[in-house]
Design a protein around this motif. Structure first.
Motif, PDB file in Angstrom:
ATOM      1  N   LYS A 237      -2.644   5.397  -6.755  1.00  0.00           N
ATOM      2  CA  LYS A 237      -1.438   5.119  -5.990  1.00  0.00           C
ATOM      3  C   LYS A 237      -1.583   5.604  -4.548  1.00  0.00           C
ATOM      4  O   LYS A 237      -2.488   6.375  -4.210  1.00  0.00           O
ATOM      5  CB  LYS A 237      -0.222   5.785  -6.634  1.00  0.00           C
ATOM      6  CG  LYS A 237      -0.271   7.312  -6.632  1.00  0.00           C
ATOM      7  CD  LYS A 237       1.001   7.889  -7.266  1.00  0.00           C
ATOM      8  CE  LYS A 237       1.009   9.409  -7.207  1.00  0.00           C
ATOM      9  NZ  LYS A 237       2.259   9.966  -7.791  1.00  0.00           N
TER      10      LYS A 237
ATOM     11  N   ALA B 278       3.387  -6.417  -7.379  1.00  0.00           N
ATOM     12  CA  ALA B 278       3.397  -6.277  -5.920  1.00  0.00           C
ATOM     13  C   ALA B 278       3.742  -7.604  -5.254  1.00  0.00           C
ATOM     14  O   ALA B 278       4.529  -7.655  -4.302  1.00  0.00           O
ATOM     15  CB  ALA B 278       2.050  -5.767  -5.428  1.00  0.00           C
TER      16      ALA B 278
ATOM     17  N   GLU C  10       2.610  -4.115   0.139  1.00  0.00           N
ATOM     18  CA  GLU C  10       2.358  -3.244  -1.001  1.00  0.00           C
ATOM     19  C   GLU C  10       0.866  -2.920  -1.100  1.00  0.00           C
ATOM     20  O   GLU C  10       0.036  -3.824  -1.206  1.00  0.00           O
ATOM     21  CB  GLU C  10       2.815  -3.913  -2.301  1.00  0.00           C
ATOM     22  CG  GLU C  10       4.313  -3.978  -2.479  1.00  0.00           C
ATOM     23  CD  GLU C  10       4.919  -2.626  -2.817  1.00  0.00           C
ATOM     24  OE1 GLU C  10       4.397  -1.935  -3.712  1.00  0.00           O
ATOM     25  OE2 GLU C  10       5.916  -2.253  -2.173  1.00  0.00           O
TER      26      GLU C  10
ATOM     27  N   ASN D 244      -5.755  -0.440  -7.046  1.00  0.00           N
ATOM     28  CA  ASN D 244      -6.635  -1.389  -7.731  1.00  0.00           C
ATOM     29  C   ASN D 244      -7.651  -0.693  -8.635  1.00  0.00           C
ATOM     30  O   ASN D 244      -8.793  -1.108  -8.737  1.00  0.00           O
ATOM     31  CB  ASN D 244      -7.354  -2.271  -6.703  1.00  0.00           C
ATOM     32  CG  ASN D 244      -7.815  -3.601  -7.287  1.00  0.00           C
ATOM     33  OD1 ASN D 244      -7.248  -4.092  -8.255  1.00  0.00           O
ATOM     34  ND2 ASN D 244      -8.841  -4.174  -6.703  1.00  0.00           N
TER      35      ASN D 244
ATOM     36  N   CYS E 128      -2.241  -1.681  -3.221  1.00  0.00           N
ATOM     37  CA  CYS E 128      -2.683  -1.580  -4.605  1.00  0.00           C
ATOM     38  C   CYS E 128      -3.973  -0.764  -4.615  1.00  0.00           C
ATOM     39  O   CYS E 128      -4.983  -1.203  -4.061  1.00  0.00           O
ATOM     40  CB  CYS E 128      -2.935  -2.954  -5.220  1.00  0.00           C
ATOM     41  SG  CYS E 128      -1.439  -3.881  -5.602  1.00  0.00           S
TER      42      CYS E 128
ATOM     43  N   ARG F  25      -5.013  -3.784 -13.600  1.00  0.00           N
ATOM     44  CA  ARG F  25      -4.995  -4.131 -12.174  1.00  0.00           C
ATOM     45  C   ARG F  25      -4.224  -5.418 -11.925  1.00  0.00           C
ATOM     46  O   ARG F  25      -3.501  -5.545 -10.933  1.00  0.00           O
ATOM     47  CB  ARG F  25      -6.424  -4.249 -11.647  1.00  0.00           C
ATOM     48  CG  ARG F  25      -7.136  -2.901 -11.567  1.00  0.00           C
ATOM     49  CD  ARG F  25      -8.506  -2.999 -10.929  1.00  0.00           C
ATOM     50  NE  ARG F  25      -9.514  -3.452 -11.866  1.00  0.00           N
ATOM     51  CZ  ARG F  25     -10.310  -4.486 -11.675  1.00  0.00           C
ATOM     52  NH1 ARG F  25     -10.193  -5.226 -10.586  1.00  0.00           N
ATOM     53  NH2 ARG F  25     -11.218  -4.822 -12.558  1.00  0.00           N
TER      54      ARG F  25
ATOM     55  N   VAL G 147      -0.354  -4.715 -12.034  1.00  0.00           N
ATOM     56  CA  VAL G 147       0.137  -4.056 -10.814  1.00  0.00           C
ATOM     57  C   VAL G 147       0.161  -5.046  -9.654  1.00  0.00           C
ATOM     58  O   VAL G 147       1.122  -5.083  -8.864  1.00  0.00           O
ATOM     59  CB  VAL G 147      -0.736  -2.833 -10.484  1.00  0.00           C
ATOM     60  CG1 VAL G 147      -0.353  -2.253  -9.123  1.00  0.00           C
ATOM     61  CG2 VAL G 147      -0.597  -1.765 -11.564  1.00  0.00           C
ATOM     62  N   PHE G 148      -0.880  -5.850  -9.551  1.00  0.00           N
ATOM     63  CA  PHE G 148      -0.954  -6.828  -8.460  1.00  0.00           C
ATOM     64  C   PHE G 148       0.197  -7.833  -8.542  1.00  0.00           C
ATOM     65  O   PHE G 148       0.850  -8.127  -7.536  1.00  0.00           O
ATOM     66  CB  PHE G 148      -2.290  -7.559  -8.506  1.00  0.00           C
ATOM     67  CG  PHE G 148      -2.359  -8.748  -7.591  1.00  0.00           C
ATOM     68  CD1 PHE G 148      -2.549  -8.589  -6.235  1.00  0.00           C
ATOM     69  CD2 PHE G 148      -2.201 -10.039  -8.083  1.00  0.00           C
ATOM     70  CE1 PHE G 148      -2.596  -9.674  -5.377  1.00  0.00           C
ATOM     71  CE2 PHE G 148      -2.249 -11.141  -7.238  1.00  0.00           C
ATOM     72  CZ  PHE G 148      -2.447 -10.956  -5.889  1.00  0.00           C
TER      73      PHE G 148
END
Length: 896
Positions: free
Chosen positions: A577, A451, A433, A437, A435, A444, A447-448
């Motif tokens: 993205k 993932a 994945e 970031n 990121c 962040r 999202v991490f």
């Protein structure tokens, strides 16, 4: 700062407060100025650095008419000198935490609102109170009060002198946290936290130089400055007496005492091997390489970069080992061209802790035992993983790591224990994945974490489970570690990507001309992120480079333009993205650095390579050929040296994923991101193809062979007609064809059938317009996979050598070849395929609606007792499938 500091103040309202200058223009630009309420904590290496920033801040405050206060409490030299307009108050911390905190509180209360404060170095309080925890507690009671009164406070911490837990508590409480450090003769400033403000470069390291403090975007430079001479990044709880911590602690003691002669000290040798086994695992070959190439410092560095405990997995181990092998090579300058890596490792123990704590372990056992699962059912598995939670300590280490990377794009990659090992590649089976970031630290982090959970869930995806069962590994220990890597590349406009990426193999199984030396290897090269080099995506064709003859191409003339890369994968920093963008749109202004090295120009029906750096044409005339890169730089020579070096140590062929860039005009920098032993097909020598087969018995021929082999007793062909597929307008039915193939694949395997799959364009393509979107688990039982290329139908198979898809076919010993029916030399037997009966309804009555697109042919029943033979000769680049009399066996109808 968390919202708990003042729940009545929203982020939006806070960001709209009056902007206050730090007294330094460049710092104002990075922080987007200060706001009333900010507490600013500086992590510095020496007091002079803090003194500089504090004095500039106070001078600006006095000039702007604010009340300014210096709180003096430390034995070090004063941070600020006496000047008009500065109030200096002294408090003695020697009377203890309670007295000191109370006195400071009263001072703040007496001065009231909108005051500027500078405090002495908080690190000096440890000498008085002998504990980090009380220092953190002082800040936690002082910071919120300053915030409520709309003051601005400056504080300092000496880098590397505090526990992670203390720094974490201060970080969570403050509004601004800044790391300021020196590497050699350069100085960097790295904001780690800034409340209620954001920019795409705010949380990156910045080079402090002259009038412009420039953010460090380029991945190689960022990796160098972030990893050199820095304190340990990850906060940890107290060490235990467990073997892991005991071995680490003893080795760390020896290292810090300078006892590095591991080849002389039996105790250190034993401890080093023990730590290596804990980190790498117990594979004999990997252990031998690790003992030879990893120094004590290497192992300690890996452990210091590990979140949790356990092993780092095969992908991480392969990456690290290959880099050490190259760096230790005696080939001139080979180690200098390798870009520094900047990776963290989530230990395999974290995976099982997550599974068990979130009630997922029994699900893993159930799915490992079951025979099949659809991709739709797997979506529910992913949902359950996404609902899981991590322990507090692991979450804190995630935060530390993201602070370290700042806003640099990262990739979260699977690194299971069995992955990239000798004999089992698991190529593309588990998830990676990207990121981007970007965003606030909390955004962040969210999202991490998602993932990481998706990578964990991929350990149970249908393709991975099918692969494990086919290799007899379904009951072997398969823990999932994770490799977190800084994405290689530089920003260009709003995008981030490396100019070059690809995969290279030390053995070339696709020698399209006899001039090519298969022992020298081959490269699949793309512009942008390497996803388009290892996956079968879109309309793209990577540049195939035979290392022995790099200027030779499988294509000639105008076909070079057709069989090239059209789209680029990149990270969109504004949209946060991964995106795909047409190459000509990406470089439409023709100003990309070193563009002439990557493109050729289409003019008057001919392709020519640019001779100067100035490109005088539209981007639509550009073709990604990489001709100048190949001819005018050391890129291919460097790749050849890397392949030869690593293969000789691994003692077998290898495949390596990489990114690369051009420094200056010709210097090449390469970053090794993955390395694994290469699987070689069982048959690579010359195979005799009979010349006396009657024309009517030939089903098809091919003049392009990807991997060699011979299969007899083929009883069935699953045939998807290219014209019927092209004319099908119902996209839902088109998407479902892969599922039908999967059910046939399973049914024929259950009855012990040997069969061929034939279909239009690219098998396994994510684009249903380019071919059948069957997954690995839906084709894994076939003996031969044929891609039918009908030019007028728009179906052209990719030469997929080097992709994860190809790796699957090689490991499963599946012969894979394209066939061009429109060519006379293909001898494609249209009549047989069109007139044979379709047995699909006989074995899958529920799929009878697909009878016009999917045909299952029983060869014995349709050819008067014959079976088929498939022979593929890689050396001669010839393949033939023909009918042959059989004296045994039964038809499909008899078997079912």
């Amino acid at each position: 700062m968390t919202r708990s500091s003042n729940p009545d103040v929203t982020v939006l309202n806070y960001a709209e407060k009056t902007k206050i200058s730090t007294g330094i223009l460049q710092l104002d630009e990075i922080l987007h100025h200060l706001r009333l309420g900010d507490n600013v904590v500086w992590k510095v290496e020496n007091l002079d650095d803090y003194r500089y920033f504090a004095s500039k801040f106070i001078q600006e405050g006095i000039r702007s008419g604010y009340t300014c206060v210096y709180v003096r409490f430390a034995p070090h030299k004063p941070v600020l000198e006496k000047i008009e307009g500065l109030n200096i108050v002294t408090v003695d911390p020697g009377h203890g935490f309670d007295y000191f905190s109370s006195q400071v509180h009263r001072i703040i209360e007496s001065y009231g609102k909108k005051v500027f404060y500078v405090f002495d170095n908080l690190s000096s309080l440890v000498d008085e109170w002998a504990t980090d925890e009380l220092v953190a507690n002082f800040f936690k009671v002082t910071c919120p009060y300053l915030f409520e009164l709309d003051t601005i406070g400056y504080f300092a911490l000496t880098r590397g002198q505090h526990s992670h837990s203390a720094v974490a508590a201060i970080r969570d409480t403050t509004q601004v946290l800044i790391d300021y450090y020196h590497i050699k003769n350069r100085t960097y400033i790295h904001p780690l936290k800034i409340y209620a403000r954001y920019s795409p470069s705010m949380f990156l390291p910045h080079l402090v130089s002259g009038r412009q403090w420039k953010p460090v975007f380029e991945s190689g430079e960022a990796a160098t400055i972030s990893s050199r001479d820095r304190e340990k990044v990850l906060r940890r709880g107290s060490l235990t007496t467990a073997p892991w911590d005991s071995v680490y602690t003893q080795l760390k003691m020896h290292y810090e005492m300078g006892n590095l002669q591991t080849h002389l000290d039996p105790e250190i040798i034993a401890l080093k091997k023990e730590l290596s086994r804990m980190i790498i695992g117990d594979h004999p070959k990997f252990n031998q390489l690790a003992d030879t190439y990893f120094t004590l410092e290497d192992l300690l560095s890996i452990r210091d970069r590990m979140i949790g405990s356990g092993r780092i997995g095969g992908k991480a181990a392969g990456m690290l080992l290959s880099r050490k092998i190259i760096q230790n090579s005696k080939i001139e300058n080979i180690s200098d061209m390798i870009e520094p890596h900047d990776s963290f490792y989530i230990g395999s123990d974290v995976f099982f802790t997550f599974m068990i704590n979130n009630g997922l372990f029994r699900l893993k056992l159930k799915l490992s035992d079951s025979s099949s699962m659809t991709m739709e059912e797997f979506k529910e598995v992913e949902r359950r993983f996404l609902d899981g939670e991590f322990p507090y300590e692991i979450m804190e280490q995630f935060k530390d790591m993201l602070d370290y990377f700042g806003q640099a794009p990262i990739i979260i990659r699977s690194s299971s224990l069995q992955e990239d090992s000798y004999g089992n590649a698991f190529a593309g089976k588990y998830r990676s994945e990207f990121c981007a970031n970007q965003g606030s630290p909390d955004e962040r982090l969210k999202v991490f974490i998602n993932a990481v959970k998706l990578v964990y869930a991929s350990s149970l995806n249908p393709d991975a489970l099918s692969y494990r069962r086919s290799r007899g590994l379904q009951y072997e220990d398969e823990q999932m570690a994770i490799l977190v890597q800084r994405v290689s590349g530089t920003p260009y406009k709003e995008y981030f990507f490396p100019p070059l990426a690809g995969v290279t193999f030390s053995k070339n199984l696709f020698t399209w001309t006899k001039r090519i030396d298969p022992d020298k290897g081959v490269v699949r090269l793309v512009f942008g992120l390497g996803t388009r080099a290892v996956d079968r995506v879109g309309r793209d064709y990577p540049r195939m480079i035979a290392v022995s003859h790099p200027t030779l191409r499988p294509e000639t003339g105008m076909k070079i333009m057709k069989y090239s890369q059209w789209d680029v994968d990149a990270i969109d920093l504004e949209k946060n993205k991964l995106i795909t963008i047409p190459f000509h749109k990406l470089v439409e202004k023709c100003d990309y650095p070193n563009l002439k090295m990557f493109i050729s120009l289409m003019r008057d029906g001919y392709i020519e390579d640019p001779s100067t750096g100035k490109i005088s044409c539209s981007s639509e005339q550009m073709v990604l050929t990489f001709n100048n890169l190949i001819k005018k730089t050391s890129f291919v020579r460097n790749i050849a040296n890397i392949l030869e070096t690593v293969e000789s140590v691994y003692e077998q062929p290898v495949d390596i994923e990489f990114t690369a860039s051009i420094e200056g005009s010709k210097d090449i920098r390469i970053n090794i991101v993955q390395c694994r032993p290469m699987t070689i097909p069982g048959i690579t020598s010359h195979i005799s193809i009979p010349e006396n087969v009657p024309q009517e018995d030939i089903l098809f021929r091919s003049s392009m062979v990807i991997n060699a082999g011979e299969v007899e007793n083929i009883g069935y062909i699953l045939y998807i007609d290219p014209e019927s597929y092209e004319e099908l307008n119902n996209l839902d039915i088109k998407r479902s064809i892969g599922r039908v193939v999967g059910r046939i694949n399973k049914k024929l395997n259950e009855i012990g059938a040997t069969f061929i799959l034939m279909g239009p364009g690219r098998w396994g393509s994510s684009n249903i317009e380019l071919g059948v979107n069957a997954t690995y688990s839906e084709i894994d039982n076939t003996s031969v996979l044929v891609e039918i290329a009908r030019e007028k139908a728009g179906h052209t198979p990719e030469v997929s050598y080097g992709t994860h898809f190809f790796q699957d076919l090689v490991e499963n010993e599946i012969i894979y070849t394209p066939v061009y029916p429109d060519r006379k030399d293909s001898n494609f037997n249209y009549q047989f395929f069109r007139e044979s009966k379709n047995y699909l309804p006989d074995i899958l009555p529920d799929d009878s609606d697909f009878i016009d697109m999917v045909k299952l042919i029983d060869l014995k029943a349709e050819s008067g007792g014959n079976y088929a033979v498939m022979i593929a000769d890689q050396y001669e680049q010839r393949a033939m499938c023909y009918l042959k009399k059989v004296g045994r066996g039964s038809s499909l109808n008899q078997q079912i």
